[in-house]
Design an enzyme around this catalytic site. Sequence first.
Site, mmCIF file in Angstrom:
data_model
loop_
_atom_site.group_PDB
_atom_site.id
_atom_site.type_symbol
_atom_site.label_atom_id
_atom_site.label_comp_id
_atom_site.label_asym_id
_atom_site.label_seq_id
_atom_site.Cartn_x
_atom_site.Cartn_y
_atom_site.Cartn_z
ATOM 1 N N HIS A 123 -54.542 87.199 26.130
ATOM 2 C CA HIS A 123 -53.732 88.382 26.398
ATOM 3 C C HIS A 123 -52.626 88.093 27.406
ATOM 4 O O HIS A 123 -51.504 88.581 27.262
ATOM 5 C CB HIS A 123 -54.628 89.507 26.917
ATOM 6 C CG HIS A 123 -53.902 90.786 27.184
ATOM 7 N ND1 HIS A 123 -53.684 91.731 26.213
ATOM 8 C CD2 HIS A 123 -53.337 91.274 28.312
ATOM 9 C CE1 HIS A 123 -53.021 92.750 26.735
ATOM 10 N NE2 HIS A 123 -52.796 92.503 28.009
ATOM 11 N N HIS A 129 -52.975 98.765 23.040
ATOM 12 C CA HIS A 129 -54.178 99.054 23.823
ATOM 13 C C HIS A 129 -55.313 99.319 22.838
ATOM 14 O O HIS A 129 -55.964 100.348 22.878
ATOM 15 C CB HIS A 129 -53.954 100.246 24.763
ATOM 16 C CG HIS A 129 -54.430 99.979 26.159
ATOM 17 N ND1 HIS A 129 -55.180 100.876 26.892
ATOM 18 C CD2 HIS A 129 -54.280 98.901 26.961
ATOM 19 C CE1 HIS A 129 -55.449 100.364 28.081
ATOM 20 N NE2 HIS A 129 -54.915 99.166 28.148
#
Length: 759
Positions: free
Chosen positions: A9, A58
């Site tokens: 990430h 998200h």
Amino acid sequence: MYSIMWSEHCSYKSSKVHLRQFQEKAPPSDRMLAGMGENAGVIKISDTIAVTFKVESHNHPSFVEPHQGAATGVGGIVRDILAMGARPVAVMDPLRFGAADHPDTRRVLPGVVNGIGQYGNSLGLPNIGGEVVFDPCYQGNPLVNALCVGVLPVDRLQKKEATGAGNVVVLLGAKTGRDGIGGVSVLASATFDDESETRRPSVQVGDPFLEKLLIESCLELYDAGLVVGIQDLGGAGLTCALTETAAAAGTGMKIELDRVPLREPSMLPHEILASESQERMLLIVDPARLDDVLAVAAKWGLLATALGEVTEGQGGRLEISWRGRTVVDVPPGSLADDGPVYARPMREPNDRFLLQADRAETLPRPRTGDELRETLLRLAASPNLCDKTWVTEQYDRYVLGNTVLAQPEDAGIVRIDEESGLGVAISVDGNGRFTRLDPYHGARLALAESYRNVAVTGAVPVAVTDCLNFGSPEDPAVMWQFAEAVRGLADGCQELGIPVTGGNVSFYNQTGAAPIHPTPIVGVLGVLDDVGYRTAMGFNADGDVILLLGETRAEFSGSEWAWVTHGHLGGTPPAVDLAAEKKLGELLADSAVRGHVGAAHDLSDGGLAQALVESCLRYGHGAALLLPDDADPFTLLFSESTARVLVSVPRGHEKAFTELCVERGVPYTPLGVVDFRSGALDVRGHFRIPLDELRTAWSGTLPALFGAQADPAPVGPPSTGDDGSDDLVELRAAAPADEPVSDGPASDEPADEPADDES
């Protein structure tokens, strides 16, 4: 700290080698002030005004805890925009869920929608568009992407670099707690499994009212020139903010971790550094201005704490102490810049040849008028094509008073400058089924649709952001899909002449061994010199001539028709012609200013049939159509060929508009006229559907699945009273063939819909 910063990430270790194409193939742009590598891209739209926009994901937090996962997704992207020096002015949310009738979708979707609405509405930002898509491939792994756009003076662009030895490092905003610990390394950089429900503590908890105070305080600091550098705290929390700001400047820092305000005094150093508690910003401040910064924070009721200082020298060190002992002593660049870069193995999926050989063009299709009618109603009521009001009515579209167009329009438009009428249009689009069939062309199709959605409003597309949602990079087939999609998007932007300004990569979107369809979400931003000349999607004037722009081919593979009526996914997606998209966009922008177009709606999912449904129902105007004798009705109605737009042309403008089409090389097909009093979608010789029947089919699906809503607005002409429409029809009929009725801009009202549409 290394584990988090070198996670997928944060480090983009599996995608870096491919993302370089966005810079290598980027067309020259004199508008771009900040691009890839920054918190968000910044585009100049006038000599004095710039806009910044970006889309991020998200996904995993929103599956584990739908409300907070989605809410903090909005909060995070807003702070990215704020960190560039901009005031956030609007948000958008492209959403993907599993099958609409699956029990877990009924758990996830309401929580996600409520989280987005609660955070954005409380923050005071209009939500002007997005997508809601259902597909079984997203079962157990929904996609919750969030886009934000902000506005700033050209000379107020902020930087993140921690420059200037002796400058003070200040933490502004909320206290730090244990929420969000491990968010990036546990949730966003790993595959979901049966233990995902135990990971709720990794999801952040948001407070939109505190974020609103944070926004106002930062903007005051910018205007007063009190900030040397600024970085938002999102993924990896303090670890990321400290290392990235120092590494960007080539400096070091000395930080006392004891000074960090904590919600839980028992937190250990690694917890403080890894926490992703929301509503926090890291400031770099000249020590002579520290008291001024603290005073601004106090004015807004925010905590502001000096944690340490910037230290001398290139290649400095990040030194962090806690309770009198050193707990971190590392070069910040080794955390932020020196992570691993993988050239992962790639191979085509084993089933690709068989998948593409199974073409939807060979499926049984409706032939008679009754069969065409039933197919149109069935598609209009399907979860992906039905009315999304149940979702969008939970978002405030008009707060701040500058929303000009919002959902269900093709693109959202926000007025930026009240004096000149300068505005921007934004659209986000993606089609996972097309990209599953062909990742290269699927990414180009997403770009083409988003570009077209902006163009139909009359705006000129100028920049792109993207959110690339894929399965595990450890799967060679997924990496091949990713590489092809990036190549397709980079080539497409080069061909259209608009740059990618930044974005996000989201890997590990799969449950067990089953990845989602590769889903690149593409956001396009366009500029309107005067939002008064914007074009809305709905038929709005009786007697307007309806035309189809572009060429229609027998292209059904990956289409909504194939999926809804046959549950079929196979073949190759529609051909992409970006040169045709560009010509179409230029035609629409020119026509909007000249007053040649009354309404324009892009053709994509569901083809012409769905575009007609939405254009008729937008304002309750029927249409009388006569399809060309040489056209196959099914192909014309349900093909999903690209570079096509449905337009209505005011009486008196037909000749000028069609001559402009010929001049620009855009094919056109006359279809009929807007027929307000018929109260029906009437395809002569094939079928007729009253608008009340059409609206019932279109608007009833999501309320039946997820909850009730108010009765749909009435359609057709008013039963009593005089709304002036007769005078308008007579005026249009009396106008000379080549003389426009009006050459002025459209009304400057903030919304292109009747007042009772907000019931």
